[in-house]
Scaffold this motif. Structure first.
Motif, PDB file in Angstrom:
ATOM      1  N   ASP A  29       5.424  16.959  -4.182  1.00 19.85           N
ATOM      2  CA  ASP A  29       4.322  15.638  -3.659  1.00 19.85           C
ATOM      3  C   ASP A  29       5.361  14.913  -2.487  1.00 19.85           C
ATOM      4  OD1 ASP A  29       2.797  16.397  -5.546  1.00 19.85           O
ATOM      5  OD2 ASP A  29       3.312  14.912  -6.870  1.00 19.85           O
ATOM      6  N   VAL A  30       4.381  14.412  -1.734  1.00 20.70           N
ATOM      7  CA  VAL A  30       4.711  13.521  -0.514  1.00 20.70           C
ATOM      8  C   VAL A  30       4.261  12.069  -0.756  1.00 20.70           C
ATOM      9  CG1 VAL A  30       5.119  13.326   2.022  1.00 20.70           C
ATOM     10  CG2 VAL A  30       4.814  15.423   0.891  1.00 20.70           C
TER      11      VAL A  30
ATOM     12  N   ILE B 180       8.022   7.817   4.797  1.00 22.43           N
ATOM     13  CA  ILE B 180       7.336   8.871   4.290  1.00 22.43           C
ATOM     14  C   ILE B 180       8.405   9.897   3.859  1.00 22.43           C
ATOM     15  CG2 ILE B 180       6.156  11.075   5.070  1.00 22.43           C
ATOM     16  CD1 ILE B 180       4.805   9.286   7.306  1.00 22.43           C
ATOM     17  N   THR B 181       8.153  10.448   2.664  1.00 20.57           N
ATOM     18  CA  THR B 181       9.444  11.165   1.686  1.00 20.57           C
ATOM     19  C   THR B 181       8.905  12.180   0.810  1.00 20.57           C
ATOM     20  OG1 THR B 181      11.622  10.862   0.838  1.00 20.57           O
ATOM     21  CG2 THR B 181      10.011   9.253   0.225  1.00 20.57           C
TER      22      THR B 181
ATOM     23  N   ALA C  65       0.917  -1.282   0.041  1.00 21.01           N
ATOM     24  CA  ALA C  65       0.043  -0.027  -0.009  1.00 21.01           C
ATOM     25  C   ALA C  65       1.037   1.254   0.034  1.00 21.01           C
ATOM     26  CB  ALA C  65      -0.707  -0.087   1.092  1.00 21.01           C
ATOM     27  N   PHE C  66       0.213   2.276  -0.190  1.00 27.19           N
ATOM     28  CA  PHE C  66       0.914   3.813  -0.538  1.00 27.19           C
ATOM     29  C   PHE C  66      -0.083   4.832  -0.773  1.00 27.19           C
ATOM     30  CE2 PHE C  66       1.477   2.094  -4.864  1.00 27.19           C
ATOM     31  CZ  PHE C  66       0.713   3.044  -5.503  1.00 27.19           C
ATOM     32  N   MET C  67       0.530   6.118  -0.419  1.00 28.39           N
ATOM     33  CA  MET C  67      -0.198   7.171  -0.508  1.00 28.39           C
ATOM     34  C   MET C  67       0.413   8.079  -1.294  1.00 28.39           C
ATOM     35  SD  MET C  67      -2.561   7.378   3.047  1.00 28.39           S
ATOM     36  CE  MET C  67      -1.151   7.428   4.017  1.00 28.39           C
ATOM     37  N   ILE C  68      -0.124   9.123  -2.285  1.00 21.83           N
ATOM     38  CA  ILE C  68       0.707  10.123  -2.676  1.00 21.83           C
ATOM     39  C   ILE C  68      -0.253  11.518  -2.290  1.00 21.83           C
ATOM     40  CG2 ILE C  68       1.606  11.425  -4.840  1.00 21.83           C
ATOM     41  CD1 ILE C  68       1.227   8.245  -6.061  1.00 21.83           C
ATOM     42  N   ALA C  69       0.345  12.373  -1.710  1.00 26.64           N
ATOM     43  CA  ALA C  69      -0.261  13.529  -1.462  1.00 26.64           C
ATOM     44  C   ALA C  69       0.218  14.855  -2.151  1.00 26.64           C
ATOM     45  CB  ALA C  69       0.137  13.931   0.033  1.00 26.64           C
TER      46      ALA C  69
END
Length: 262
Positions: free
Chosen positions: A211-212, A223-224, A199-203
């Protein structure tokens, strides 16, 4: 609040500007201001660098203050910078979940069952984590909520979490949220191999900030804003999205799965 007050007191005693402290912390003057006003949660790196800067003057240890802060939060330590600094300001959140309904879309019962299965977890810990997860979801209730684009593996709809009643409520909740203008949910074909990595998220953040991404592992999230990592996650997201059913078809699949939980 004490962290911020001590930071301001020692900074002024040392005759340093907020800009000077920001340069030593590797952040912006605005972020230093938010730390001093207690509107930004400090990171471990902030605390350690402040201790180096002020030399634990007058017995003040920012590292200990940081540990006191994190001991009182319901979120895991590694996730707090995302929950408390990224999610409240983001414009768009893209996510991929191969195993569970995304946290922002979970019901209390669904989340409670997940947390209650953790090894050596106490009822008090479960309550704190459920409460923290429900607080996270308040970003979707803002007057101008962020856009949420959630990709979910088809197997999630059939994965038993807490029993049929919990699953019916959970899938119904997803369908309700998907009616909101800013929430989009798509089901991904289970043959999508690109999604097996996790799983992952892109903010996407305001003011042209980079983008984070937050990517999961069994013990913590990474988190990077590192360009190479962000680019890699974006490429994986696009590869997974190619296997996603159109939203109309996806919502129909979710409704069919909800009805099947009897």
């Amino acid at each position: 609040m004490r962290f911020g007050a001590e930071m301001r007191r020692l900074r002024e005693a040392a005759e340093l500007s907020q800009a000077a402290v920001a340069a030593r912390l590797g952040c912006t003057q605005t972020q230093v201001s938010r730390l001093e006003k207690a509107t930004r949660t400090p990171s471990r790196s902030d605390a350690e660098r402040l201790d180096l800067l002020f030399g634990t003057a007058e017995g003040v240890s920012f590292t200990r203050l940081y540990q006191s802060i994190t001991a009182q939060s319901g979120s895991p330590v590694w996730f707090r910078s995302w929950v408390e600094e990224i999610e409240p300001t983001l414009l768009v959140l893209r996510s991929w979940d191969p195993l569970l309904i995304p946290g922002l879309l979970q019901t209390e019962a669904y989340a409670r069952h997940i947390f209650s299965q953790g090894p050596q977890i106490t009822p008090e810990d479960v309550d704190e984590r459920v409460e923290a997860r429900m607080r996270r979801q308040h970003i979707l209730d803002r007057k101008k909520p962020p856009m949420l684009l959630a990709l979910v593996d088809a197997g999630v709809l059939r994965r038993r979490i807490g029993g049929p009643e919990v699953m019916r409520e959970q899938l119904g909740h997803v369908l309700e949220l998907a009616q909101r203008p800013a929430v989009f949910v798509q089901v991904v074909d289970p043959e999508c191999v690109a999604g097996l990595a996790g799983a992952f998220m892109i903010a996407k953040l305001p003011n042209h900030q980079p983008d984070v991404v937050s990517s999961d592992s069994p013990t913590q999230a990474h988190i990077t804003t590192d360009h190479d990592i962000v680019t890699s996650i974006w490429q994986r997201y696009e590869a997974i999205r190619l296997w996603a059913y159109p939203e109309r078809v996806s919502l129909k699949m979710i409704e069919e799965a909800r009805r099947a939980w009897t």
